[in-house]
Design a protein around this motif. Structure first.
Motif, PDB file in Angstrom:
ATOM      1  N   ASN A   1     -39.701  43.370  32.105  1.00  0.00           N
ATOM      2  CA  ASN A   1     -38.635  43.886  32.423  1.00  0.00           C
ATOM      3  C   ASN A   1     -37.271  43.436  32.137  1.00  0.00           C
ATOM      4  OD1 ASN A   1     -40.217  45.576  33.848  1.00  0.00           O
ATOM      5  ND2 ASN A   1     -39.786  44.976  35.898  1.00  0.00           N
TER       6      ASN A   1
ATOM      7  N   GLU B   1     -51.830  49.687  28.128  1.00  0.00           N
ATOM      8  CA  GLU B   1     -51.548  50.706  29.054  1.00  0.00           C
ATOM      9  C   GLU B   1     -50.463  51.804  28.623  1.00  0.00           C
ATOM     10  OE1 GLU B   1     -50.699  48.719  32.625  1.00  0.00           O
ATOM     11  OE2 GLU B   1     -52.913  48.095  32.928  1.00  0.00           O
ATOM     12  N   ASP B   2     -49.798  51.526  27.326  1.00  0.00           N
ATOM     13  CA  ASP B   2     -48.714  52.473  27.005  1.00  0.00           C
ATOM     14  C   ASP B   2     -49.045  53.221  25.917  1.00  0.00           C
ATOM     15  OD1 ASP B   2     -46.284  53.308  26.391  1.00  0.00           O
ATOM     16  OD2 ASP B   2     -45.092  51.662  25.760  1.00  0.00           O
TER      17      ASP B   2
ATOM     18  N   ALA C   1     -49.780  45.624  29.192  1.00  0.00           N
ATOM     19  CA  ALA C   1     -48.853  46.516  28.872  1.00  0.00           C
ATOM     20  C   ALA C   1     -48.873  47.343  27.610  1.00  0.00           C
ATOM     21  CB  ALA C   1     -47.254  45.740  29.057  1.00  0.00           C
ATOM     22  N   TRP C   2     -49.178  46.600  26.797  1.00  0.00           N
ATOM     23  CA  TRP C   2     -49.267  47.314  25.269  1.00  0.00           C
ATOM     24  C   TRP C   2     -50.458  48.309  25.312  1.00  0.00           C
ATOM     25  CZ3 TRP C   2     -53.265  47.214  22.041  1.00  0.00           C
ATOM     26  CH2 TRP C   2     -52.989  47.669  20.690  1.00  0.00           C
TER      27      TRP C   2
ATOM     28  N   ALA D   1     -47.281  55.138  24.021  1.00  0.00           N
ATOM     29  CA  ALA D   1     -46.237  55.096  22.992  1.00  0.00           C
ATOM     30  C   ALA D   1     -46.091  53.806  22.345  1.00  0.00           C
ATOM     31  CB  ALA D   1     -44.856  55.739  23.652  1.00  0.00           C
ATOM     32  N   ARG D   2     -47.036  52.802  22.565  1.00  0.00           N
ATOM     33  CA  ARG D   2     -47.080  51.336  22.204  1.00  0.00           C
ATOM     34  C   ARG D   2     -46.656  51.578  20.507  1.00  0.00           C
ATOM     35  NH1 ARG D   2     -52.609  52.134  23.829  1.00  0.00           N
ATOM     36  NH2 ARG D   2     -53.758  52.056  22.176  1.00  0.00           N
TER      37      ARG D   2
ATOM     38  N   PRO E   1     -41.773  48.023  28.639  1.00  0.00           N
ATOM     39  CA  PRO E   1     -42.293  48.352  27.268  1.00  0.00           C
ATOM     40  C   PRO E   1     -41.329  49.285  26.649  1.00  0.00           C
ATOM     41  CG  PRO E   1     -43.451  49.585  28.982  1.00  0.00           C
ATOM     42  CD  PRO E   1     -42.561  48.886  29.972  1.00  0.00           C
ATOM     43  N   ALA E   2     -40.400  49.883  27.194  1.00  0.00           N
ATOM     44  CA  ALA E   2     -39.407  50.938  26.818  1.00  0.00           C
ATOM     45  C   ALA E   2     -38.870  50.436  25.418  1.00  0.00           C
ATOM     46  CB  ALA E   2     -38.134  51.248  27.810  1.00  0.00           C
TER      47      ALA E   2
ATOM     48  N   ARG F   1     -43.893  40.101  34.841  1.00  0.00           N
ATOM     49  CA  ARG F   1     -43.501  41.543  34.619  1.00  0.00           C
ATOM     50  C   ARG F   1     -42.166  41.811  34.921  1.00  0.00           C
ATOM     51  NH1 ARG F   1     -48.586  44.107  37.949  1.00  0.00           N
ATOM     52  NH2 ARG F   1     -50.062  44.689  36.143  1.00  0.00           N
TER      53      ARG F   1
ATOM     54  N   TRP G   1     -40.164  48.811  22.931  1.00  0.00           N
ATOM     55  CA  TRP G   1     -40.805  48.949  21.585  1.00  0.00           C
ATOM     56  C   TRP G   1     -41.433  50.167  21.465  1.00  0.00           C
ATOM     57  CZ3 TRP G   1     -45.018  45.357  24.514  1.00  0.00           C
ATOM     58  CH2 TRP G   1     -45.828  46.245  25.265  1.00  0.00           C
ATOM     59  N   ARG G   2     -40.847  51.272  22.003  1.00  0.00           N
ATOM     60  CA  ARG G   2     -41.673  52.523  21.966  1.00  0.00           C
ATOM     61  C   ARG G   2     -40.782  53.238  20.647  1.00  0.00           C
ATOM     62  NH1 ARG G   2     -41.419  54.161  28.300  1.00  0.00           N
ATOM     63  NH2 ARG G   2     -43.480  53.075  28.905  1.00  0.00           N
TER      64      ARG G   2
END
Length: 622
Positions: free
Chosen positions: A46, A82-83, A79-80, A85-86, A51-52, A41, A54-55
C-alpha cells in the motif's frame, strides 16, 4: 569489489518470547509484532500504491533492502498472482547481507508462511541458493516473476547494481542497530536506479532517514504506520536520471551470427523472453557444426583469494549454467559429478588452505581434500590432493548446443557472414559476395574469432582496440578407452590438464594449446601431450594408459577465441546501436554461455542485470 573482499556470513536467528524471529547480531526482530504479512501489505504494498501502480504495465521492478525470510517478496508475489490486471513480468531485486542457509530458511518459512503463501514459500525454498557473494537470479511462474538476490552488505553491493526500479521497499534492521542500511550514501546509490515516478516506502519514520531520502532526490512524507508504530515514510522520486530505453520498440527479432556455445546461449536467452531469433552459422552451412564430435567437456568454477573478477564471473557462470540447463533433455543436461582440482605441490596446498579460510565459502561449493580423499572421490588413485568442487559439471557440448537451439522461436540457417550493414532501423548480414543472408533490428556477433573479421569488414573495429587483439588458439582433446583406466574416474580430475569420466564415448583427456596453428586438427603429437597430462594427474599408475598409441585414438580439435586478459567481450557496441558482441570466450565457453546470454537478454528486456556493473564494464566491448 575484489579489492575489499568481505566474506559472506550467513544469518543466525532465534525465536523470542513473542514468537518473533530475532537476530542476536543486530539486537532486532525481522518483522513487526503485529504480523509480517500485515506489515508487508500496509507498509510496502500500500505504501507504494500497489497493486494499482503496476496495472497497464508490461514490466514492473521492485528493489528491496533486507530480504530476510522473503515475507515481503511472498506478499508481493501473491498480490501479483491475484491481480488480473498485473504486469506480464514482475522483477524483484533484493539485497541481503546475511542470507539464511537453505535448510534454516525452509524451516522458518514453514513456521511463518501460511495459507496461500505456503506453496509460494516452498517454491522459494526449493530454489534458494548457497550463501555465496554476488547476484543470484531465481525464476518463478515460468519466468514471469524473477527474484535477483544480491548477497552482501547493502552499502558495498548497491553501488554496483544495474536496474530500472519502480518501487522501493526499505526494510533493514532499525537505523540505530544497523545504520549502514539507512545511510545517505546508500539512499543515493538506490536513487540512481530510479525509473520515472518511482516510489519508496518504509516502516521507519526517523528524521535522519527522511533527510537522506530528500537529499537523494525523493519527495517524502510521513504516513500512518502499522501496528505499534504510529508513523511510516512514503516518497516519490522528483526527477529520475534519464536513461535510454533498453529496446526502442518494434519487432523483437535478433540475428545471431554463430551457432556455437556463445550463439546458442544468447539465442536461448532471447527466445525465453519472447524474441524471434535467426541464427546464421558457417559450420552448419558446410555440414560441420562447430562442436560435432566433441564428446564431453568440463565446467568447473575457479576461486581466488581476493575473489577477483575472473573468479566472480566464473562462479556466476557456473551457477547460471546449472540453473538454465538442468531441465534440458538428459542427453544435453549437465551431469553434476564434481571436480577435483589437484594442487601442484605442498606449498600450493598450504596457500589454498589460507584462501579457503579467507573466502569462507560453504563446503557445498568448495572444500580442500587430501590425496586419500581425492582418490576416494575419483574412484582412482590421483597424484596429489587439492580442492573439490561438488558442483563441477560434465557436459556434452554438441548435444547441449542442439538442445538450446531447438527452442521455439529459434531458426538456424547455414551461411558465412562476411560483414553487416545498417539499413533503416536494423542490420543486414551479407556473405562474401554481398548477398543478403538475413536481416533483423538487432544483431549479435557470436562467431568467436570470426567476429573480429566481420567487425573489420563492416567498418566497426577501429573503436575497439581490445577486439583488434583477438586471436585464435588451436587445441585438441583425446578419447581414452575406459578400460585403460579401470572404467575411468567418477568425477572430473583437473590440474595440469584434465581427465573426464566416461561420457558413453570414452574418457576425454585434454588439452593442448597451440599458438600460430594453421589448422585445428587431431594429431599424434597432440595425443602424446594429452595422454601425458592424464597420466600425470593419476601419478602414472595405469599401464593400460601408458600403452595407448598416440595418433591411433579418436579425438576432437577446435579453436579458442582469446582476448587480452582472457575475459569475454559481451555487450552492445557504443558506436553501433543494435549491434551486440558475445565473443572471446577462450577456454571457458561453457562457463560463459548461459550467463552471457542472460546478460544480453536482460539488457534488451530492461530487466535487472544478472551481473554487477563493475563486471559488466570489464567485459564490455572495447
Amino acid at each position: 569489489m575484489s579489492d575489499s573482499y568481505e566474506p559472506l556470513i550467513p544469518a543466525e536467528a532465534e525465536i523470542d518470547e513473542q514468537g518473533r524471529l530475532y537476530c542476536p547480531a543486530y539486537g532486532d526482530v525481522y518483522h513487526s509484532s503485529a504480523g509480517a504479512l500485515g506489515q508487508a501489505r500496509h507498509v510496502f504494498l500500500n505504501g507504494n500504491g500497489l497493486p494499482a501502480r503496476w496495472r497497464g504495465r508490461d514490466v514492473f521492478t521492485v528493489c528491496e533492502t533486507g530480504f530476510g525470510l522473503g515475507l515481503n517478496f511472498l506478499a508481493l508475489w501473491q498480490a501479483w498472482r491475484e491481480d488480473p490486471a498485473r504486469p506480464a513480468r514482475l522483477h524483484v531485486l533484493s539485497i541481503e547481507g546475511h542470507p539464511f542457509r537453505r535448510d534454516a530458511l525452509a524451516a522458518l518459512l514453514a513456521r511463518y508462511a501460511h495459507g496461500s503463501q505456503a506453496d509460494l514459500a516452498a517454491q522459494l525454498a526449493a530454489q534458494w541458493p548457497l550463501p555465496l557473494p554476488g547476484l543470484h537470479r531465481l525464476e518463478f511462474e515460468g519466468g514471469a516473476v524473477t527474484l535477483t538476490l544480491a548477497f552482501g552488505r547493502a552499502e558495498a553491493v548497491a553501488p554496483w547494481l544495474d536496474a530500472r526500479v519502480d518501487a522501493y521497499f526499505l526494510d533493514g534492521f532499525a537505523p540505530d542497530r544497523n545504520p549502514g542500511m539507512w545511510s545517505p550514501a546508500l539512499m543515493q546509490a538506490l536513487a540512481r536506479l530510479a525509473a520515472p515516478q518511482a516510489t519508496v516506502a518504509t516502516w521507519s519514520s526517523s528524521g535522519a532517514l527522511r533527510r537522506a531520502l530528500d537529499e537523494a532526490g525523493f519527495e517524502v512524507r510521513r504516513a500512518p504506520g502499522f501496528g505499534p508504530k504510529w508513523h511510516m515514510t512514503q516518497g516519490v522520486i522528483r526527477a529520475a536520471r534519464p536513461r535510454p530505453a533498453p529496446w526502442p520498440g518494434g519487432e523483437r527479432h535478433a540475428l545471431v551470427v554463430g551457432a556455437g556455445l556463445a550463439g546458442a546461449g544468447v539465442s536461448r536467452a532471447l527466445a525465453r523472453r519472447g524474441w524471434r531469433v535467426t541464427v546464421v552459422d558457417a559450420g552448419r552451412a558446410g555440414g560441420a557444426p562447430v562442436h560435432a564430435g566433441h564428446a564431453a567437456a568440463a565446467l568447473t568454477p575457479v576461486i581466488a583469494r581476493d575473489d577477483n573478477a575472473r573468479a566472480r564471473l566464473s562462479r556466476a557462470g557456473s551457477l547460471c549454467a546449472q540453473a538454465r540447463w538442468s531441465g534440458l533433455p538428459p542427453s544435453a543436461a549437465p551431469r553434476v559429478c564434481g571436480t577435483i582440482q589437484l594442487e601442484r605441490d605442498a606449498g600450493r596446498a598450504s596457500a589454498m588452505a589460507d584462501t579457503l579460510a579467507a573466502l569462507r565459502f560453504p563446503e557445498q561449493w568448495v572444500r580442500q581434500v587430501d590425496r586419500e580423499e581425492a582418490s576416494a572421490l575419483a574412484g582412482l588413485p590421483v597424484a596429489r590432493g587439492g580442492v573439490f568442487f561438488p558442483h563441477g559439471m560434465l557436459i556434452r557440448p554438441g548435444a547441449l548446443i542442439d538442445a538450446l537451439l531447438a527452442a521455439d522461436g529459434i531458426g538456424v540457417l547455414g551461411g558465412e557472414v562476411a560483414r553487416i550493414a545498417r539499413e533503416g532501423g536494423g542490420w543486414r548480414a551479407l556473405d562474401g559476395a554481398g548477398r543478403e543472408l538475413a536481416r533483423a533490428p538487432a544483431v549479435v556477433l557470436a562467431n568467436a574469432a570470426g567476429s573480429r573479421a566481420v567487425l573489420q569488414a563492416s567498418g566497426l573495429l577501429d573503436p575497439l582496440p581490445r577486439m583488434a587483439q583477438m586471436h585464435a588458439l588451436a587445441g585438441e582433446v583425446t578419447l581414452v578407452p575406459p578400460g585403460a583406466l579401470d572404467g575411468g574416474p567418477r568425477c572430473i580430475i583437473g590440474g595440469e590438464g584434465y581427465l573426464l569420466p566416461d561420457s558413453g564415448d570414452g574418457c576425454v583427456a585434454g588439452s593442448t594449446y597451440v599458438h600460430g596453428a594453421r589448422a585445428a586438427a587431431v594429431s599424434a603429437e597432440g595425443q602424446r601431450v594429452t595422454l601425458g597430462k592424464a597420466a600425470g594427474l593419476l601419478g602414472r599408475r595405469f599401464p593400460g594408459l601408458e600403452a595407448l598409441k598416440p595418433g591411433a585414438l579418436p579425438g576432437w580439435a577446435g579453436w579458442r577465441a582469446v582476448l587480452p586478459g582472457r575475459l569475454p567481450a559481451v555487450g552492445e557496441l557504443p558506436h553501433a546501436p543494435g549491434v551486440w558482441l558475445a565473443a572471446g570466450y577462450a577456454s571457458r565457453g561453457l562457463s560463459w554461455s548461459a550467463l552471457m546470454g542472460e546478460v544480453i537478454g536482460a539488457a534488451l528486456a530492461g530487466e535487472p542485470m544478472p551481473l554487477e556493473s563493475d563486471l559488466l564494464r570489464l567485459i564490455g566491448p572495447r
